[in-house]
Scaffold this motif. Structure first.
Motif, PDB file in Angstrom:
ATOM      1  N   VAL A  43       0.868  -1.177   0.000  1.00  0.00           N
ATOM      2  CA  VAL A  43       0.000   0.000   0.000  1.00  0.00           C
ATOM      3  C   VAL A  43       0.903   1.224   0.000  1.00  0.00           C
ATOM      4  CG1 VAL A  43      -1.829   1.271   1.193  1.00  0.00           C
ATOM      5  CG2 VAL A  43      -1.785  -1.235   1.302  1.00  0.00           C
ATOM      6  N   ALA A  44       0.730   2.079  -1.011  1.00  0.00           N
ATOM      7  CA  ALA A  44       1.542   3.295  -1.124  1.00  0.00           C
ATOM      8  C   ALA A  44       0.639   4.518  -0.971  1.00  0.00           C
ATOM      9  CB  ALA A  44       2.256   3.330  -2.463  1.00  0.00           C
ATOM     10  N   PHE A  45       1.135   5.496  -0.223  1.00  0.00           N
ATOM     11  CA  PHE A  45       0.403   6.726   0.046  1.00  0.00           C
ATOM     12  C   PHE A  45       1.148   7.916  -0.537  1.00  0.00           C
ATOM     13  CE2 PHE A  45      -0.223   3.833   3.616  1.00  0.00           C
ATOM     14  CZ  PHE A  45      -1.604   3.764   3.688  1.00  0.00           C
ATOM     15  N   LYS A  77       0.181   8.219   8.618  1.00  0.00           N
ATOM     16  CA  LYS A  77       0.675   7.337   9.687  1.00  0.00           C
ATOM     17  C   LYS A  77      -0.461   6.488  10.249  1.00  0.00           C
ATOM     18  CE  LYS A  77       4.556  10.165  11.293  1.00  0.00           C
ATOM     19  NZ  LYS A  77       5.061  10.966  12.438  1.00  0.00           N
ATOM     20  N   HIS A  78      -1.621   7.080  10.435  1.00  0.00           N
ATOM     21  CA  HIS A  78      -2.782   6.342  10.942  1.00  0.00           C
ATOM     22  C   HIS A  78      -3.226   5.269   9.941  1.00  0.00           C
ATOM     23  CE1 HIS A  78      -6.575   5.549  12.948  1.00  0.00           C
ATOM     24  NE2 HIS A  78      -7.170   5.688  11.777  1.00  0.00           N
ATOM     25  N   LEU A  79      -3.295   5.628   8.646  1.00  0.00           N
ATOM     26  CA  LEU A  79      -3.696   4.658   7.628  1.00  0.00           C
ATOM     27  C   LEU A  79      -2.674   3.523   7.524  1.00  0.00           C
ATOM     28  CD1 LEU A  79      -5.004   7.074   4.832  1.00  0.00           C
ATOM     29  CD2 LEU A  79      -6.388   5.612   6.332  1.00  0.00           C
ATOM     30  N   ALA A  80      -1.388   3.855   7.627  1.00  0.00           N
ATOM     31  CA  ALA A  80      -0.342   2.813   7.592  1.00  0.00           C
ATOM     32  C   ALA A  80      -0.498   1.865   8.776  1.00  0.00           C
ATOM     33  CB  ALA A  80       1.042   3.454   7.582  1.00  0.00           C
ATOM     34  N   ALA A  81      -0.843   2.406   9.944  1.00  0.00           N
ATOM     35  CA  ALA A  81      -1.084   1.554  11.111  1.00  0.00           C
ATOM     36  C   ALA A  81      -2.270   0.631  10.858  1.00  0.00           C
ATOM     37  CB  ALA A  81      -1.325   2.420  12.349  1.00  0.00           C
ATOM     38  N   GLU A  82      -3.304   1.136  10.206  1.00  0.00           N
ATOM     39  CA  GLU A  82      -4.454   0.292   9.859  1.00  0.00           C
ATOM     40  C   GLU A  82      -4.032  -0.841   8.928  1.00  0.00           C
ATOM     41  OE1 GLU A  82      -8.347   1.857   8.819  1.00  0.00           O
ATOM     42  OE2 GLU A  82      -7.715   3.832   9.544  1.00  0.00           O
ATOM     43  N   VAL A  83      -3.177  -0.516   7.950  1.00  0.00           N
ATOM     44  CA  VAL A  83      -2.696  -1.544   7.018  1.00  0.00           C
ATOM     45  C   VAL A  83      -1.941  -2.630   7.778  1.00  0.00           C
ATOM     46  CG1 VAL A  83      -1.101  -2.015   5.104  1.00  0.00           C
ATOM     47  CG2 VAL A  83      -2.568   0.017   5.029  1.00  0.00           C
ATOM     48  N   LYS A  84      -1.048  -2.220   8.660  1.00  0.00           N
ATOM     49  CA  LYS A  84      -0.241  -3.185   9.402  1.00  0.00           C
ATOM     50  C   LYS A  84      -1.107  -4.041  10.331  1.00  0.00           C
ATOM     51  CE  LYS A  84       3.831  -2.331   7.759  1.00  0.00           C
ATOM     52  NZ  LYS A  84       4.585  -3.349   7.036  1.00  0.00           N
ATOM     53  N   THR A  85      -2.070  -3.428  10.997  1.00  0.00           N
ATOM     54  CA  THR A  85      -2.966  -4.182  11.875  1.00  0.00           C
ATOM     55  C   THR A  85      -3.800  -5.158  11.065  1.00  0.00           C
ATOM     56  OG1 THR A  85      -3.057  -2.368  13.460  1.00  0.00           O
ATOM     57  CG2 THR A  85      -4.851  -3.974  13.550  1.00  0.00           C
ATOM     58  N   TRP A  86      -4.393  -4.678   9.976  1.00  0.00           N
ATOM     59  CA  TRP A  86      -5.238  -5.514   9.129  1.00  0.00           C
ATOM     60  C   TRP A  86      -4.456  -6.695   8.567  1.00  0.00           C
ATOM     61  CZ3 TRP A  86      -4.024  -6.014   3.949  1.00  0.00           C
ATOM     62  CH2 TRP A  86      -4.874  -6.861   3.235  1.00  0.00           C
ATOM     63  N   SER A  87      -3.217  -6.446   8.119  1.00  0.00           N
ATOM     64  CA  SER A  87      -2.462  -7.495   7.425  1.00  0.00           C
ATOM     65  C   SER A  87      -1.574  -8.320   8.349  1.00  0.00           C
ATOM     66  CB  SER A  87      -1.577  -6.862   6.338  1.00  0.00           C
ATOM     67  OG  SER A  87      -0.489  -6.159   6.909  1.00  0.00           O
ATOM     68  N   GLY A  88      -1.568  -8.009   9.631  1.00  0.00           N
ATOM     69  CA  GLY A  88      -0.648  -8.705  10.529  1.00  0.00           C
ATOM     70  C   GLY A  88       0.799  -8.424  10.168  1.00  0.00           C
ATOM     71  N   ASN A  89       1.063  -7.201   9.745  1.00  0.00           N
ATOM     72  CA  ASN A  89       2.397  -6.725   9.324  1.00  0.00           C
ATOM     73  C   ASN A  89       2.895  -7.370   8.034  1.00  0.00           C
ATOM     74  OD1 ASN A  89       2.886  -4.779  11.324  1.00  0.00           O
ATOM     75  ND2 ASN A  89       3.493  -6.365  12.777  1.00  0.00           N
ATOM     76  N   ARG A  90       2.036  -8.067   7.302  1.00  0.00           N
ATOM     77  CA  ARG A  90       2.433  -8.692   6.039  1.00  0.00           C
ATOM     78  C   ARG A  90       2.579  -7.674   4.916  1.00  0.00           C
ATOM     79  NH1 ARG A  90      -0.404  -9.383   1.716  1.00  0.00           N
ATOM     80  NH2 ARG A  90      -2.359  -8.999   2.784  1.00  0.00           N
ATOM     81  N   ALA A  91       1.634  -6.746   4.805  1.00  0.00           N
ATOM     82  CA  ALA A  91       1.639  -5.791   3.695  1.00  0.00           C
ATOM     83  C   ALA A  91       2.733  -4.746   3.893  1.00  0.00           C
ATOM     84  CB  ALA A  91       0.277  -5.108   3.573  1.00  0.00           C
ATOM     85  N   ILE A  92       3.384  -4.388   2.804  1.00  0.00           N
ATOM     86  CA  ILE A  92       4.432  -3.368   2.790  1.00  0.00           C
ATOM     87  C   ILE A  92       3.760  -2.000   2.659  1.00  0.00           C
ATOM     88  CG2 ILE A  92       6.435  -2.493   1.508  1.00  0.00           C
ATOM     89  CD1 ILE A  92       6.875  -5.248   2.840  1.00  0.00           C
ATOM     90  N   THR A  93       4.250  -1.021   3.414  1.00  0.00           N
ATOM     91  CA  THR A  93       3.709   0.338   3.337  1.00  0.00           C
ATOM     92  C   THR A  93       4.795   1.292   2.833  1.00  0.00           C
ATOM     93  OG1 THR A  93       4.210   0.667   5.669  1.00  0.00           O
ATOM     94  CG2 THR A  93       1.945   0.042   5.109  1.00  0.00           C
ATOM     95  N   VAL A  94       4.369   2.190   1.956  1.00  0.00           N
ATOM     96  CA  VAL A  94       5.271   3.138   1.307  1.00  0.00           C
ATOM     97  C   VAL A  94       4.612   4.511   1.337  1.00  0.00           C
ATOM     98  CG1 VAL A  94       6.460   3.714  -0.858  1.00  0.00           C
ATOM     99  CG2 VAL A  94       6.026   1.315  -0.279  1.00  0.00           C
ATOM    100  N   VAL A  95       5.404   5.551   1.552  1.00  0.00           N
ATOM    101  CA  VAL A  95       4.892   6.912   1.439  1.00  0.00           C
ATOM    102  C   VAL A  95       5.837   7.703   0.549  1.00  0.00           C
ATOM    103  CG1 VAL A  95       6.034   7.783   3.532  1.00  0.00           C
ATOM    104  CG2 VAL A  95       3.998   8.943   2.664  1.00  0.00           C
ATOM    105  N   LEU A 129       5.441   2.567   8.686  1.00  0.00           N
ATOM    106  CA  LEU A 129       5.823   2.886   7.309  1.00  0.00           C
ATOM    107  C   LEU A 129       7.160   2.222   6.997  1.00  0.00           C
ATOM    108  CD1 LEU A 129       4.688   6.595   7.266  1.00  0.00           C
ATOM    109  CD2 LEU A 129       3.872   4.791   5.711  1.00  0.00           C
ATOM    110  N   ASP A 130       7.142   1.330   6.015  1.00  0.00           N
ATOM    111  CA  ASP A 130       8.346   0.581   5.667  1.00  0.00           C
ATOM    112  C   ASP A 130       9.328   1.387   4.832  1.00  0.00           C
ATOM    113  OD1 ASP A 130       7.573  -1.960   6.886  1.00  0.00           O
ATOM    114  OD2 ASP A 130       6.031  -2.015   5.319  1.00  0.00           O
ATOM    115  N   PHE A 131       8.808   2.212   3.916  1.00  0.00           N
ATOM    116  CA  PHE A 131       9.668   2.985   3.016  1.00  0.00           C
ATOM    117  C   PHE A 131       9.150   4.413   2.897  1.00  0.00           C
ATOM    118  CE2 PHE A 131       9.947  -1.416   1.445  1.00  0.00           C
ATOM    119  CZ  PHE A 131      11.319  -1.620   1.565  1.00  0.00           C
TER     120      PHE A 131
END
Length: 179
Positions: free
Chosen positions: A61-63, A74-92, A109-111
């Motif tokens: 998921v990229a923002f 930051k809040h949306l990235a936290a939602e992604v990590k919670t929803w995916s169990g930290n599986r999904a990569i987050t990028v901004v 946020l991973d990147f």
């Protein structure tokens, strides 16, 4: 999943005079052919973000956003990590991430892309797809390291404008409707 965040309720915003398409996300989508890409414009999207995550089940998921979006992203990235169990990569990425990348330092946020947006995004997608680490020579912000040099990018792909077709009738700029 490429996401433009909603406007902050704490800002005046410009939505009363303009809502233009997220062209930067259309360029990112065009830069990674062969991948399933969706763009969701949370300024206009009616569905809750959690339902979009469940429906699309994204690996990444990229923002994009401005200074007013830092906490929202930051809040949306936290939602992604919670929803995916930290599986999904987050990028901004985006203007503010290029100018003040340290504002986005957050363990959700991973990147943080601070230079050469398209090239760096493609590097991230390729690395994630191939299961390898992302090059430290890319445009990723790494605290303590000098910011990567920005390159001029004149060879851009044609943006994938079809990915925002569902929103097109709602984009406007002052008196120009549609935009």
């Amino acid at each position: 999943l490429l996401v433009r965040p909603p406007a902050s309720s704490e800002t005046i915003g410009l939505q009363h005079v303009m809502v233009c398409e997220p062209l930067e996300l259309e360029y990112l989508a065009a830069a990674v052919p062969g991948h399933t890409v969706e763009i969701r414009d949370l300024i206009l999207e009616k569905k809750p973000f959690q339902s979009l995550l469940k429906f699309f089940n994204p690996d990444l998921v990229a923002f994009t956003g401005y200074i007013t979006h830092v906490n929202i992203i930051k809040h949306l990235a936290a939602e992604v990590k919670t929803w995916s169990g930290n599986r999904a990569i987050t990028v901004v990425g985006g203007v503010h991430a290029e100018v003040v990348p340290e504002d986005f330092l957050d363990h959700h946020l991973d990147f943080i892309v601070c230079a050469n947006g398209l090239e760096t995004f493609v590097e991230i997608v390729d690395a994630v797809t191939e299961g390898r680490s992302v090059s430290t020579k890319s445009g990723i912000y790494i605290p303590g390291n000098p910011k990567p040099l920005k390159k001029s990018c004149l060879n851009l792909p044609h943006p994938d404008t079809e990915l925002v077709a569902r929103y097109r009738h709602r984009y406007y700029y002052l008196f120009h409707k549609p935009c």
